[in-house]
Write an enzyme that holds these catalytic residues in place. Structure first.
Site, short mmCIF file in Angstrom:
data_model
loop_
_atom_site.label_atom_id
_atom_site.label_comp_id
_atom_site.label_asym_id
_atom_site.label_seq_id
_atom_site.Cartn_x
_atom_site.Cartn_y
_atom_site.Cartn_z
N SER A 138 0.83 -0.94 0.01
CA SER A 138 0.08 -0.02 0.11
C SER A 138 0.88 1.42 0.03
O SER A 138 1.97 1.27 0.39
CB SER A 138 -0.85 0.04 1.14
OG SER A 138 -1.58 1.15 1.38
N TYR A 151 -1.83 0.19 10.14
CA TYR A 151 -1.81 -0.61 8.89
C TYR A 151 -0.59 -0.06 8.03
O TYR A 151 0.02 -1.19 7.49
CB TYR A 151 -3.00 -0.03 8.17
CG TYR A 151 -3.22 -0.43 6.82
CD1 TYR A 151 -3.66 -1.87 6.46
CD2 TYR A 151 -3.14 0.55 5.76
CE1 TYR A 151 -3.92 -1.98 5.24
CE2 TYR A 151 -3.21 0.09 4.43
CZ TYR A 151 -3.53 -1.34 4.36
OH TYR A 151 -3.87 -1.58 2.89
#
Length: 245
Positions: A138, A151
């Site tokens: 990501s 995250y």
């Protein structure tokens, strides 16, 4: 005929990617937790052109089960040309701040489980001396931000692991591709307000297949996220601390 293994196959991006491979006539082996969803996706892929779609259940945080799951995948496909690792969650950052247990569980799902799978997969593909390993990381891993740093830290760990793995596997004829999507309109992000920077899973899937075909090292998807994250990484720390990101 390509032989493709997809782990986390019920995610929106993984399903869209599987459809593209099915339309090419690839054989697929799908791995995820939800058997009913796996069966439904497999039926759809057969209609779209895949000659064979096998599937198996796996809880990715059950590290001890990884070996048997990969044994089954290789047995089903014979050899594996492309591996896509696509599982993950989008943690509640506030919940992670409040609970060590929650933080570590989310890190395990988004980071540790992927690293564990990659360790076993890389050894298999090194022996074969060919193939491609693509992993969805990501843009959140490029710089920790207050809104999602649990995250982001898990994805940063995955990206760093992939960088080293890519260098190692280059000597053995195996491509390692880091996929870095930005905002994607999926069921996981249904509560978020969407804007111009948001992409559909189908667009990300096309980027993944293209990156694998070309053997790219890192693919920001859509492409403009490379520029955005370059700017974010370059913001001086004294200013970055004052921003709401």
């Amino acid at each position: 005929m390509q032989r493709v293994l997809i782990i986390g196959a019920t995610s929106a991006i993984a399903e869209a990617t599987a459809r593209l491979y099915a339309e090419r006539g690839a054989r697929l082996h799908l791995v995820a937790r939800n058997r009913a969803r796996l069966d439904a996706i497999a039926d759809d892929l057969l209609v779209r052109g895949a000659p064979e779609v096998t599937r198996a259940e796996l809880e990715v945080n059950d590290i001890a089960a990884h070996g048997a799951a990969l044994d089954a995948a290789w047995a089903a496909l014979g050899e594996v040309d492309v591996v896509l690792i696509a599982h993950g969650t989008l943690p509640d950052q506030k919940a992670c701040e409040a609970s060590v247990e929650t933080a570590l569980a989310e890190f395990a799902t988004n980071g540790t489980s992927t690293i564990a799978l990659l360790t076993l997969i890389a050894n298999r593909m090194q022996t074969a001396g060919r193939g491609s390993i693509a992993v969805i990381s990501s843009v959140a891993g490029d710089r920790g931000r207050a809104s999602n740093y649990l995250y982001g830290s898990a994805k940063a760990a995955v990206s760093a692991f992939l960088s080293g793995l890519r260098q190692r596997m280059a000597k053995h004829g195996v491509a390692v591709i880091t996929i870095k999507p930005g905002f994607v309109d999926t069921p996981m992000t249904r509560e978020f307000k969407k804007g111009a920077l948001w992409a559909k899973p189908e667009a990300i899937a096309e980027g993944i297949v293209s990156a694998v075909d070309k053997g790219r090292a890192v693919a920001y998807l859509p492409w403009f996220w490379s520029g955005i994250m370059t700017i974010i990484r370059c913001i001086p720390e004294f200013l970055f601390k004052r921003l709401s990101l």
